[in-house]
Scaffold this motif. Structure first.
Motif, PDB file in Angstrom:
ATOM      1  N   ALA A  19       0.877  -1.332   0.000  1.00 53.16           N
ATOM      2  CA  ALA A  19       0.138   0.224  -0.071  1.00 53.16           C
ATOM      3  C   ALA A  19       0.971   0.990   0.332  1.00 53.16           C
ATOM      4  CB  ALA A  19      -1.360  -0.096   1.385  1.00 53.16           C
ATOM      5  N   VAL A  20       1.723   1.571   0.915  1.00 54.24           N
ATOM      6  CA  VAL A  20       3.016   2.610   0.784  1.00 54.24           C
ATOM      7  C   VAL A  20       2.715   2.590  -0.682  1.00 54.24           C
ATOM      8  CG1 VAL A  20       4.805   3.058   1.633  1.00 54.24           C
ATOM      9  CG2 VAL A  20       3.285   2.432   3.177  1.00 54.24           C
ATOM     10  N   VAL A  21       3.661   1.759  -1.271  1.00 47.04           N
ATOM     11  CA  VAL A  21       4.574   2.104  -2.269  1.00 47.04           C
ATOM     12  C   VAL A  21       4.147   2.175  -3.300  1.00 47.04           C
ATOM     13  CG1 VAL A  21       5.597   0.261  -4.419  1.00 47.04           C
ATOM     14  CG2 VAL A  21       6.510   0.183  -1.982  1.00 47.04           C
ATOM     15  N   GLN A  22       2.667   1.587  -3.629  1.00 40.19           N
ATOM     16  CA  GLN A  22       0.845   2.163  -4.262  1.00 40.19           C
ATOM     17  C   GLN A  22       1.052   3.433  -4.233  1.00 40.19           C
ATOM     18  OE1 GLN A  22      -2.272  -0.680  -3.738  1.00 40.19           O
ATOM     19  NE2 GLN A  22      -1.078  -2.219  -5.268  1.00 40.19           N
ATOM     20  N   ILE A  23       0.843   4.315  -2.893  1.00 41.26           N
ATOM     21  CA  ILE A  23       0.158   5.290  -2.875  1.00 41.26           C
ATOM     22  C   ILE A  23       1.590   6.527  -2.896  1.00 41.26           C
ATOM     23  CG2 ILE A  23       0.488   7.018  -0.792  1.00 41.26           C
ATOM     24  CD1 ILE A  23      -1.642   5.295   0.759  1.00 41.26           C
ATOM     25  N   ARG A  24       3.003   6.003  -3.115  1.00 41.84           N
ATOM     26  CA  ARG A  24       3.711   6.878  -3.085  1.00 41.84           C
ATOM     27  C   ARG A  24       4.168   6.490  -5.091  1.00 41.84           C
ATOM     28  NH1 ARG A  24       7.357  10.911  -2.851  1.00 41.84           N
ATOM     29  NH2 ARG A  24       9.052  10.509  -3.004  1.00 41.84           N
ATOM     30  N   ALA A  25       3.381   5.744  -5.433  1.00 40.62           N
ATOM     31  CA  ALA A  25       4.057   5.594  -7.035  1.00 40.62           C
ATOM     32  C   ALA A  25       2.784   6.618  -7.062  1.00 40.62           C
ATOM     33  CB  ALA A  25       3.552   4.536  -7.651  1.00 40.62           C
ATOM     34  N   ALA A  26       1.656   6.498  -6.859  1.00 40.00           N
ATOM     35  CA  ALA A  26       0.996   7.241  -7.168  1.00 40.00           C
ATOM     36  C   ALA A  26       0.941   8.737  -7.257  1.00 40.00           C
ATOM     37  CB  ALA A  26      -0.954   6.870  -6.694  1.00 40.00           C
ATOM     38  N   ALA A  27       1.306   9.171  -5.934  1.00 41.73           N
ATOM     39  CA  ALA A  27       1.728  10.490  -5.894  1.00 41.73           C
ATOM     40  C   ALA A  27       3.182  10.654  -6.532  1.00 41.73           C
ATOM     41  CB  ALA A  27       2.195  10.516  -4.843  1.00 41.73           C
ATOM     42  N   MET A  28       3.784  10.209  -6.949  1.00 40.23           N
ATOM     43  CA  MET A  28       5.290  10.530  -8.558  1.00 40.23           C
ATOM     44  C   MET A  28       4.365  10.606  -9.669  1.00 40.23           C
ATOM     45  SD  MET A  28       7.497  10.805  -6.578  1.00 40.23           S
ATOM     46  CE  MET A  28       9.092  10.478  -7.628  1.00 40.23           C
ATOM     47  N   ALA A  29       2.952   9.939  -9.749  1.00 39.55           N
ATOM     48  CA  ALA A  29       2.379  10.492 -11.131  1.00 39.55           C
ATOM     49  C   ALA A  29       1.834  11.610 -11.256  1.00 39.55           C
ATOM     50  CB  ALA A  29       1.474   8.996 -11.384  1.00 39.55           C
ATOM     51  N   HIS A  30       1.207  11.882 -10.313  1.00 44.23           N
ATOM     52  CA  HIS A  30       0.202  12.953 -10.219  1.00 44.23           C
ATOM     53  C   HIS A  30       1.474  14.241  -9.996  1.00 44.23           C
ATOM     54  CE1 HIS A  30      -3.783  10.572  -9.639  1.00 44.23           C
ATOM     55  NE2 HIS A  30      -3.203  10.048  -9.189  1.00 44.23           N
ATOM     56  N   SER A  31       2.668  14.393  -9.765  1.00 45.72           N
ATOM     57  CA  SER A  31       3.075  15.514  -9.283  1.00 45.72           C
ATOM     58  C   SER A  31       3.281  15.780 -11.340  1.00 45.72           C
ATOM     59  CB  SER A  31       4.671  15.302  -8.564  1.00 45.72           C
ATOM     60  OG  SER A  31       5.059  14.145  -9.452  1.00 45.72           O
ATOM     61  N   SER A  32       3.700  17.288 -11.217  1.00 45.66           N
ATOM     62  CA  SER A  32       3.840  17.241 -12.874  1.00 45.66           C
ATOM     63  C   SER A  32       5.855  17.531 -12.636  1.00 45.66           C
ATOM     64  CB  SER A  32       3.435  19.064 -12.650  1.00 45.66           C
ATOM     65  OG  SER A  32       4.553  20.389 -11.534  1.00 45.66           O
ATOM     66  N   PRO A  33       6.347  16.883 -13.505  1.00 48.78           N
ATOM     67  CA  PRO A  33       8.129  16.871 -13.691  1.00 48.78           C
ATOM     68  C   PRO A  33       8.188  17.979 -13.978  1.00 48.78           C
ATOM     69  CG  PRO A  33       6.376  16.363 -16.258  1.00 48.78           C
ATOM     70  CD  PRO A  33       5.251  15.984 -14.936  1.00 48.78           C
ATOM     71  N   GLY A  34       7.800  18.948 -14.318  1.00 53.94           N
ATOM     72  CA  GLY A  34       8.699  20.535 -14.959  1.00 53.94           C
ATOM     73  C   GLY A  34       8.423  21.222 -14.020  1.00 53.94           C
ATOM     74  N   ALA A  35       7.775  21.462 -12.361  1.00 52.12           N
ATOM     75  CA  ALA A  35       7.944  22.362 -11.495  1.00 52.12           C
ATOM     76  C   ALA A  35       8.876  21.371 -10.503  1.00 52.12           C
ATOM     77  CB  ALA A  35       6.538  21.976 -10.804  1.00 52.12           C
ATOM     78  N   PRO A  36       9.950  22.752 -10.147  1.00 54.92           N
ATOM     79  CA  PRO A  36      10.481  22.874  -9.304  1.00 54.92           C
ATOM     80  C   PRO A  36      10.168  22.101  -7.376  1.00 54.92           C
ATOM     81  CG  PRO A  36      10.106  24.604  -9.455  1.00 54.92           C
ATOM     82  CD  PRO A  36       9.460  24.504 -10.438  1.00 54.92           C
TER      83      PRO A  36
END
Length: 68
Positions: A19-36
């Motif tokens: 569950a922790v791995v899935q939540i972390r992966a989902a958070a990384m997918a929702h963050s914009s890659p260009g935003a500092p």
């Protein structure tokens, strides 16, 4: 795929880890890659310089060494 290398986790422990791995992966997918990322507060110079430094004066040299 996730593989258990050591130990013998219970099904509950394995589910919690996944569950922790899935939540972390989902958070990384929702963050914009260009935003500092915002700077960390613990390293901010303003946090370090909050204390007032002694003002120069006749006995400033003594206040830099002796407490009080």
């Amino acid at each position: 795929m996730i593989k258990v290398v050591r130990g013998n986790p219970t099904p509950e422990e394995l589910a919690a880890a996944l569950a922790v791995v899935q939540i972390r992966a989902a958070a990384m997918a929702h963050s914009s890659p260009g935003a500092p990322e915002p700077p960390a507060e613990w390293s901010a110079p303003a946090r370090i310089a909050r204390h007032l430094t002694p003002r120069p004066g006749p006995r400033a040299w003594a206040r830099t060494y002796w407490p009080g």
